[in-house]
Design a protein around this motif. Structure first.
Motif, PDB file in Angstrom:
ATOM      1  N   ILE A  17       7.348  -4.922   4.445  1.00  0.00           N
ATOM      2  CA  ILE A  17       8.612  -5.669   4.640  1.00  0.00           C
ATOM      3  C   ILE A  17       9.703  -5.055   3.761  1.00  0.00           C
ATOM      4  O   ILE A  17      10.811  -4.795   4.210  1.00  0.00           O
ATOM      5  N   LYS A  18       9.339  -4.782   2.516  1.00  0.00           N
ATOM      6  CA  LYS A  18      10.322  -4.230   1.578  1.00  0.00           C
ATOM      7  C   LYS A  18      10.812  -2.856   2.051  1.00  0.00           C
ATOM      8  O   LYS A  18      12.006  -2.558   2.039  1.00  0.00           O
ATOM      9  N   GLU A  19       9.874  -2.030   2.513  1.00  0.00           N
ATOM     10  CA  GLU A  19      10.248  -0.689   3.007  1.00  0.00           C
ATOM     11  C   GLU A  19      11.174  -0.786   4.210  1.00  0.00           C
ATOM     12  O   GLU A  19      12.174  -0.077   4.310  1.00  0.00           O
ATOM     13  N   LEU A  20      10.815  -1.704   5.109  1.00  0.00           N
ATOM     14  CA  LEU A  20      11.623  -1.864   6.319  1.00  0.00           C
ATOM     15  C   LEU A  20      13.024  -2.374   5.950  1.00  0.00           C
ATOM     16  O   LEU A  20      14.032  -1.920   6.503  1.00  0.00           O
ATOM     17  N   GLN A  21      13.083  -3.293   5.010  1.00  0.00           N
ATOM     18  CA  GLN A  21      14.389  -3.807   4.573  1.00  0.00           C
ATOM     19  C   GLN A  21      15.234  -2.678   3.981  1.00  0.00           C
ATOM     20  O   GLN A  21      16.434  -2.579   4.250  1.00  0.00           O
ATOM     21  N   GLU A  22      14.595  -1.814   3.179  1.00  0.00           N
ATOM     22  CA  GLU A  22      15.345  -0.694   2.589  1.00  0.00           C
ATOM     23  C   GLU A  22      15.847   0.265   3.667  1.00  0.00           C
ATOM     24  O   GLU A  22      16.978   0.758   3.613  1.00  0.00           O
ATOM     25  N   GLU A  23      14.997   0.525   4.666  1.00  0.00           N
ATOM     26  CA  GLU A  23      15.397   1.405   5.779  1.00  0.00           C
ATOM     27  C   GLU A  23      16.595   0.810   6.527  1.00  0.00           C
ATOM     28  O   GLU A  23      17.529   1.514   6.898  1.00  0.00           O
TER      29      GLU A  23
END
Ligand code: SF4
Length: 322
Positions: A17-23
């Motif tokens: 989730i965190k990675e996707l939010q950063e992307e």
């Protein structure tokens, strides 16, 4: 780097989730996109937004932004409103299937028939209406400004569409006018029962009760406070009670906890649909859908030019009067 396959998955762990939010945030920066989110969205979607608000606040933001793309995390009528108020922008809707059942309870044809039957009345359309319905209405309102706007209208007779609960709430506060109220309703709010609220009040006798005006009149009668989502936020986070029972869509809990984590906010939660206030269509927008929509610039909101022109008038009139 998030793979396309991952972006199709809905069940992500916290790290993903965190990675996707950063992307998503990086994409928004790269494409000069502003991300707007309604308070009823999933918490992880709210967290990637530049701005989280209610219908009125989001309308204002959409009309003022100088971003090239407006990515709107809300139901369809909200995306249409953003397009109407800022038609040169590319407005993207992460899930075109995400509509509002209440907005679909009245058509433009039905509004025109009402106008024929009541030629001396002005049509006041809750912003939860389709662009076609707005195009044949005289002024729009949100739950935050409905009473104020209707009081300012010169007409003595009002056709209020489509929400019967908000219509009755406004009628109560503007007794000097005559009302014709359409019998639409918001299923999650209107179907929450007085029996369920009574149970919560008995379980938490020290709690104050804050409710949204889309709730059934019986629920409104039992409340300490009635207001729009933004007004509920102000009340619930600042009132003198340590516990507040909140009868609106459960997505609001995320903002309340962020604003004032020292209070307890009790939302109806139950396996029984009638015992909870949960909007399935608001929750139909997920992080993977937001990512895919922004990356590929798909799901653009397109409206006919004449509808944009006609629907802008009642919206701008609302912004002026409120
Ligand atoms: S909460 Fe009610 S009014 Fe809001 S989008 Fe859902 S169904 Fe429509």
């Amino acid at each position: 780097m998030i793979t396309f396959e991952l972006a199709k998955e809905e069940s992500l762990n916290n790290k993903q989730i965190k990675e996707l939010q950063e992307e998503i945030r990086a994409l928004a920066k790269q494409k000069n996109a502003v991300i707007l989110s309604h308070y009823y969205q999933r918490p992880e979607v709210q967290d990637i937004a530049d701005f989280v608000g209610d219908s009125l606040e989001l309308s204002r933001k959409a009309s003022q932004t100088d971003a090239d793309i407006i990515l709107f995390c809300g139901v369809r009528f909200m995306c249409e409103t953003a397009k109407i108020l800022n038609p040169t922008k590319k407005v993207l809707h992460p899930n075109p299937e995400s509509g509002c059942p209440m907005a679909d309870m009245i058509t433009a044809k039905q509004v025109l028939k009402l106008k024929e039957e009541h030629p001396d009345a002005e049509v006041v359309a809750y912003v939860n209406t389709t662009a076609e319905v707005k195009a044949v209405s005289d002024v729009c309102v949100t739950s935050a400004n409905a009473v104020k706007v209707v009081k300012k209208l010169e007409s003595k007779k009002i056709i209020f569409i489509p929400d019967q609960a908000l219509g009755n709430w406004v009628k109560k506060h503007v007794p000097e006018k005559e009302f014709v109220i359409w019998q639409g309703f918001c299923p999650p709010h209107f179907e929450f029962t007085a029996r369920e609220l009574q149970k919560l009040k008995e379980k938490y006798p020290d709690a104050k009760v804050a409710v949204h005006p889309e709730c059934h009149p019986k629920i409104i009668e039992m409340a300490d406070f009635v207001g729009s989502t933004s007004q509920i936020i102000n009340y619930a986070t600042t009132c003198d009670a340590d516990r507040v029972i909140v009868i609106t869509e459960v997505g609001l809990k995320h903002t309340l906890m962020k604003k004032n984590p020292n209070k307890e906010y009790i939302f109806p939660e139950s396996m029984n649909y009638c015992g909870t206030v949960y909007c399935c269509t608001m929750k139909a927008i997920t992080l993977p859908l937001v990512y895919k929509t922004l990356r590929e610039e798909i799901n653009e909101v397109i409206l006919p030019e004449d509808i944009i022109e006609k629907a802008r008038r009642p919206l701008e009139r609302m912004l002026e009067l409120s």
